[in-house]
Design a protein around this motif. Structure first.
Motif, PDB file in Angstrom:
ATOM      1  N   GLU A  47     -26.837 -30.202 -26.771  1.00 41.17           N
ATOM      2  CA  GLU A  47     -28.011 -30.407 -27.625  1.00 41.17           C
ATOM      3  C   GLU A  47     -27.613 -30.618 -29.088  1.00 41.17           C
ATOM      4  OE1 GLU A  47     -27.727 -25.896 -26.953  1.00 41.17           O
ATOM      5  OE2 GLU A  47     -27.589 -27.666 -25.702  1.00 41.17           O
ATOM      6  N   ARG A  51     -28.461 -34.030 -31.169  1.00 40.46           N
ATOM      7  CA  ARG A  51     -29.195 -33.952 -32.442  1.00 40.46           C
ATOM      8  C   ARG A  51     -28.375 -34.512 -33.605  1.00 40.46           C
ATOM      9  NH1 ARG A  51     -31.560 -28.539 -30.540  1.00 40.46           N
ATOM     10  NH2 ARG A  51     -33.496 -29.292 -29.617  1.00 40.46           N
ATOM     11  N   GLN A 116     -32.087 -20.229 -35.664  1.00 35.66           N
ATOM     12  CA  GLN A 116     -33.173 -21.162 -35.958  1.00 35.66           C
ATOM     13  C   GLN A 116     -33.210 -21.620 -37.411  1.00 35.66           C
ATOM     14  OE1 GLN A 116     -35.521 -22.482 -33.718  1.00 35.66           O
ATOM     15  NE2 GLN A 116     -34.063 -21.663 -32.243  1.00 35.66           N
ATOM     16  N   ASP A 143     -34.772 -25.285 -34.629  1.00 36.57           N
ATOM     17  CA  ASP A 143     -33.691 -26.093 -34.077  1.00 36.57           C
ATOM     18  C   ASP A 143     -34.253 -27.066 -33.043  1.00 36.57           C
ATOM     19  OD1 ASP A 143     -31.183 -27.042 -33.545  1.00 36.57           O
ATOM     20  OD2 ASP A 143     -30.415 -25.215 -32.645  1.00 36.57           O
ATOM     21  N   THR A 144     -35.029 -28.052 -33.540  1.00 37.05           N
ATOM     22  CA  THR A 144     -35.620 -29.051 -32.638  1.00 37.05           C
ATOM     23  C   THR A 144     -35.323 -30.444 -33.172  1.00 37.05           C
ATOM     24  OG1 THR A 144     -37.725 -29.237 -33.824  1.00 37.05           O
ATOM     25  CG2 THR A 144     -37.565 -27.474 -32.153  1.00 37.05           C
ATOM     26  N   ASP A 145     -35.511 -31.454 -32.339  1.00 36.60           N
ATOM     27  CA  ASP A 145     -35.320 -32.835 -32.787  1.00 36.60           C
ATOM     28  C   ASP A 145     -36.196 -33.124 -34.001  1.00 36.60           C
ATOM     29  OD1 ASP A 145     -33.765 -32.967 -30.514  1.00 36.60           O
ATOM     30  OD2 ASP A 145     -34.984 -34.494 -29.511  1.00 36.60           O
ATOM     31  N   ASP A 146     -37.459 -32.725 -33.939  1.00 42.70           N
ATOM     32  CA  ASP A 146     -38.393 -33.001 -35.031  1.00 42.70           C
ATOM     33  C   ASP A 146     -37.971 -32.352 -36.343  1.00 42.70           C
ATOM     34  OD1 ASP A 146     -40.020 -34.599 -33.472  1.00 42.70           O
ATOM     35  OD2 ASP A 146     -41.391 -32.959 -32.947  1.00 42.70           O
TER      36      ASP A 146
END
Length: 169
Positions: A47, A51, A116, A143-146
């Motif tokens: 991941e 990213r 995070q 911790d996200t794509d967005d």
């Protein structure tokens, strides 16, 4: 008159000399992951690798959207791997950028402060002098794509290109 056998040698010589860098040509390197406290390279988590690629492509698009022309760094892939991480190699990114015909260097890294919370740092330098023209840092919460993409866009808009780059307006 040139001897026909000399033409290939002359062509090879001319192709090996780097072309003069266009003033708006930029070497936009992939964003790297900084992991303080680790010794030696560690394989990226899937991941994180995804990213980093996503954020790097977003950075290239944002830079191109601000009037700079990203150069092809494919021919320099071996040098990039050899000198990585570029954010702490003391001028190697500028050397690679000049070989690619770029006048500007754009590179950055993400550092995980907590599970995070991440810090994204991006720097723009002059390929000839190594002088920092612009730089900035943004905290990514989540911790996200967005959140990674939002961090790139925010940093580019509010810090890197908030005003024209020095001597480039």
């Amino acid at each position: 008159m040139l001897v026909p056998r000399a033409l290939p040698a002359l062509a090879a010589l001319l192709l090996s000399v780097p072309a003069a860098a266009a003033p708006d040509a930029a070497a936009v390197f992939g964003i790297e992951l900084a992991e303080p406290g680790t010794i030696g390279p560690r394989p990226l988590r899937p991941e994180d690798a995804r990213r980093l690629a996503l954020a790097s492509e977003a950075l290239r698009r944002e830079v191109a959207g601000r009037g700079l022309e990203p150069v092809d760094l494919g021919p320099q892939a071996a040098a990039i791997r050899r000198d990585a991480p570029l954010y702490k190699c003391e001028g190697c990114a500028e050397t690679i950028a000049k070989a690619a015909g770029a006048a500007l260097v754009v590179y950055g890294y993400v550092q995980r402060s907590a599970p995070q919370v991440l810090n994204l740092t991006i720097t723009i330098t002059d390929a000839d002098s190594g002088k920092v023209l612009r730089g900035g840092q943004v905290v990514i919460q989540g911790d996200t794509d967005d959140t990674w993409l939002h961090g790139v866009r925010s940093l580019v808009k509010n810090r890197l290109f908030a005003e024209p780059l020095p001597n480039r307006s």
